[in-house]
Each structure stands twice: as C-alpha cells, then as structure tokens.
Write a protein that holds these residues in place. Sequence first.
Motif, short mmCIF file in Angstrom:
data_model
loop_
_atom_site.label_atom_id
_atom_site.label_comp_id
_atom_site.label_asym_id
_atom_site.label_seq_id
_atom_site.Cartn_x
_atom_site.Cartn_y
_atom_site.Cartn_z
N ILE A 167 0.85 -1.20 0.00
CA ILE A 167 0.00 0.00 0.00
C ILE A 167 0.88 1.25 0.00
CG2 ILE A 167 -1.54 1.40 1.44
CD1 ILE A 167 -3.01 -1.16 2.19
N TYR A 168 1.93 1.23 0.80
CA TYR A 168 2.84 2.38 0.82
C TYR A 168 3.64 2.49 -0.49
CZ TYR A 168 2.40 4.59 5.37
OH TYR A 168 1.93 5.33 6.43
N LYS A 169 4.11 1.36 -0.98
CA LYS A 169 4.92 1.38 -2.20
C LYS A 169 4.11 1.82 -3.41
CE LYS A 169 8.14 0.49 -5.26
NZ LYS A 169 9.23 1.47 -5.46
N ASN A 170 2.94 1.24 -3.60
CA ASN A 170 2.15 1.50 -4.80
C ASN A 170 1.18 2.66 -4.66
OD1 ASN A 170 2.90 -0.92 -6.64
ND2 ASN A 170 2.47 -1.87 -4.67
N GLY A 171 0.85 3.02 -3.42
CA GLY A 171 -0.07 4.14 -3.23
C GLY A 171 0.63 5.45 -2.93
N ALA A 172 1.84 5.37 -2.35
CA ALA A 172 2.56 6.59 -1.97
C ALA A 172 3.98 6.64 -2.52
CB ALA A 172 2.60 6.71 -0.45
N ASN A 173 4.39 5.58 -3.24
CA ASN A 173 5.75 5.49 -3.78
C ASN A 173 6.81 5.56 -2.68
OD1 ASN A 173 7.54 5.08 -5.92
ND2 ASN A 173 7.90 7.29 -6.15
N ILE A 174 6.51 4.90 -1.56
CA ILE A 174 7.42 4.88 -0.41
C ILE A 174 7.69 3.43 -0.02
CG2 ILE A 174 7.71 5.45 2.04
CD1 ILE A 174 5.88 7.88 1.52
N GLU A 175 8.95 3.05 0.02
CA GLU A 175 9.33 1.72 0.50
C GLU A 175 9.68 1.83 1.98
OE1 GLU A 175 12.34 -0.18 -1.80
OE2 GLU A 175 11.22 -0.03 -3.69
N LEU A 176 8.85 1.25 2.82
CA LEU A 176 9.05 1.38 4.27
C LEU A 176 10.30 0.66 4.75
CD1 LEU A 176 5.40 0.98 5.63
CD2 LEU A 176 6.72 3.08 5.30
N CYS A 177 10.73 -0.37 4.01
CA CYS A 177 11.93 -1.11 4.38
C CYS A 177 12.37 -1.93 3.18
CB CYS A 177 11.67 -2.02 5.59
SG CYS A 177 10.38 -3.25 5.29
N ASN A 178 13.58 -2.44 3.25
CA ASN A 178 14.05 -3.33 2.19
C ASN A 178 13.39 -4.70 2.34
OD1 ASN A 178 15.85 -1.39 1.15
ND2 ASN A 178 17.44 -2.01 2.62
N LEU A 179 13.22 -5.37 1.22
CA LEU A 179 12.71 -6.74 1.26
C LEU A 179 13.83 -7.69 1.65
CD1 LEU A 179 10.54 -6.81 -2.00
CD2 LEU A 179 9.81 -6.29 0.33
N GLU A 180 13.46 -8.78 2.28
CA GLU A 180 14.43 -9.82 2.63
C GLU A 180 14.09 -11.08 1.83
OE1 GLU A 180 16.95 -9.43 4.62
OE2 GLU A 180 16.48 -7.60 5.74
N LYS A 181 14.96 -12.06 1.91
CA LYS A 181 14.69 -13.37 1.35
C LYS A 181 14.27 -14.29 2.49
CE LYS A 181 15.96 -12.34 -2.88
NZ LYS A 181 14.99 -12.27 -4.00
N LEU A 182 13.43 -15.26 2.21
CA LEU A 182 12.98 -16.17 3.25
C LEU A 182 14.18 -16.82 3.96
CD1 LEU A 182 10.61 -17.54 4.67
CD2 LEU A 182 10.63 -19.29 2.89
N LYS A 183 15.23 -17.10 3.22
CA LYS A 183 16.41 -17.76 3.79
C LYS A 183 17.15 -16.87 4.80
CE LYS A 183 19.41 -16.37 -0.05
NZ LYS A 183 20.25 -16.86 -1.20
N ASP A 184 16.86 -15.57 4.80
CA ASP A 184 17.55 -14.65 5.70
C ASP A 184 17.05 -14.75 7.14
OD1 ASP A 184 19.07 -13.62 3.61
OD2 ASP A 184 17.55 -12.15 3.08
N PHE A 185 15.91 -15.41 7.33
CA PHE A 185 15.33 -15.50 8.67
C PHE A 185 15.83 -16.74 9.41
CE2 PHE A 185 12.24 -12.99 6.19
CZ PHE A 185 12.24 -11.83 6.96
N ASN A 186 15.48 -16.79 10.69
CA ASN A 186 15.89 -17.92 11.53
C ASN A 186 14.96 -19.11 11.27
OD1 ASN A 186 16.69 -19.68 13.54
ND2 ASN A 186 15.69 -18.54 15.19
#
Length: 220
Positions: free
Chosen positions: A158-177
């Motif tokens: 909603i922020y990216k496509n409605g306001a052109n704001i990326e609230l944070c970088n995306l991660e990969k599933l493998k980056d998590f515990n």
Amino acid sequence: MKKKIIFVFCLFITFFTIGKIVSNNAISVFKKNDTKLKTEFKDGDVILQTSQSQQCEAVRIATNSKFSHCGIIFNKNGKQFVYEAVQPVKMTPLEDWIQHGESNKYLVMRLKNASTLLNDKTLKNMKTYGLKFLNKDYDLYFEWSDTKIYCSELVWKIYKNGANIELCNLEKLKDFNLKNPKVKEILKERYGKNIPLNEDVVAPSQLANSNKLEVIFDNY
C-alpha cells in the motif's frame, strides 16, 4: 497490646484503601490517555501486535521479534479501522483489532514527515490501491504476488504502490531464523521439501524497525 493490634490493623486498611484508590486512578488515567491517543491516530498509521497462533509464534521466532501481525489504520465515516490481511482481507474496527492481540498490547507507528508526505491525494491513492485486495485470501505461503496476500505485505505494498514509499528493504525467506523446530514444522507443513528460500519477504519486525517510521504509541 490489644489497642496496638487494632491500631496496626486500621493502619493496614487505610494504606490498602489508599493504594487501591491510587491504582484505580492510575488505570483510569491510562484509559483516558489511551482513548485520547486513539482519537489522534491518523490515516496511514501502521499498527502492530502479538497474535496468538502456531504460525504467529513461528513468525516471532523466525524474525526474532515480538510482533507477528500488523495492519494499516484508515478512518471511515468518522470511525477508525485497521485494514488487515487475515482470512479474508478486511477492515476491522480498531477496538476489535486491539482485543485480538496478546494482552491488548499494540504499537502504532507513523511515517516521518507524514503531514507533508501523506496529503489527501496520496492517502486517497493508498486507499484506492489497498481496496483492490479487499476480500482476497490470506497468503499462507508468503508468496510475493497479488493473488493472495499476508499482513506485512499488504502494508508494504500500500505504501509502495499508493505513496511510492518503501518502508523497508525486502528480505529473502532464507535470511530469517529457520532452524528452530517450531519454524521447521510450519515450513514442512506449508512447503514439504520445496521451501522457496529465495522468495522476497517482508515481516512485521521489518516494519517495526523501519527508519522511515516513528513510534507514536506503545503500551508493551
């Protein structure tokens, strides 16, 4: 001796009564402040909580965070709602949403410089874009597509496509515990042996840690 015992008993009752009054007053003041703050929540505020389910527990473990669910606050006809991705995606009255969390605790964050960046036109764009997901199914597989959607993905998009704001970088599933037994159990249940480790993912914890948001309410 008898008079002394009576005196001590009366003193105890007095302190107990005073303590109870002070405690009740403190609770009353908190509730008033809490209510006041709720009236100050604005369109676009991000709200997070600790949900209770096997999946939510796995999310908290995998992301090393207490947050497992989130949504975005929208006002409608003078009432406050949380737009959230559950089954299905829906608008939930704020008070109801709060009660779904553990111990009614929640965190509200606001975009820095929101008064400038989130003008009426931008907020309208965010709502218009967000409503395309209304009644869509919850995404149990955390896929980065618009066919189904999960909670933090909904807020991010909603922020990216409605306001052109990326609230944070995306991660990969493998980056998590993913090594914890409870997390492994959920992954096996969802994917079997074909875990999409390179899938783009955004978690509630990433929103909570976003340097583009600031805390405006926290009762944890």
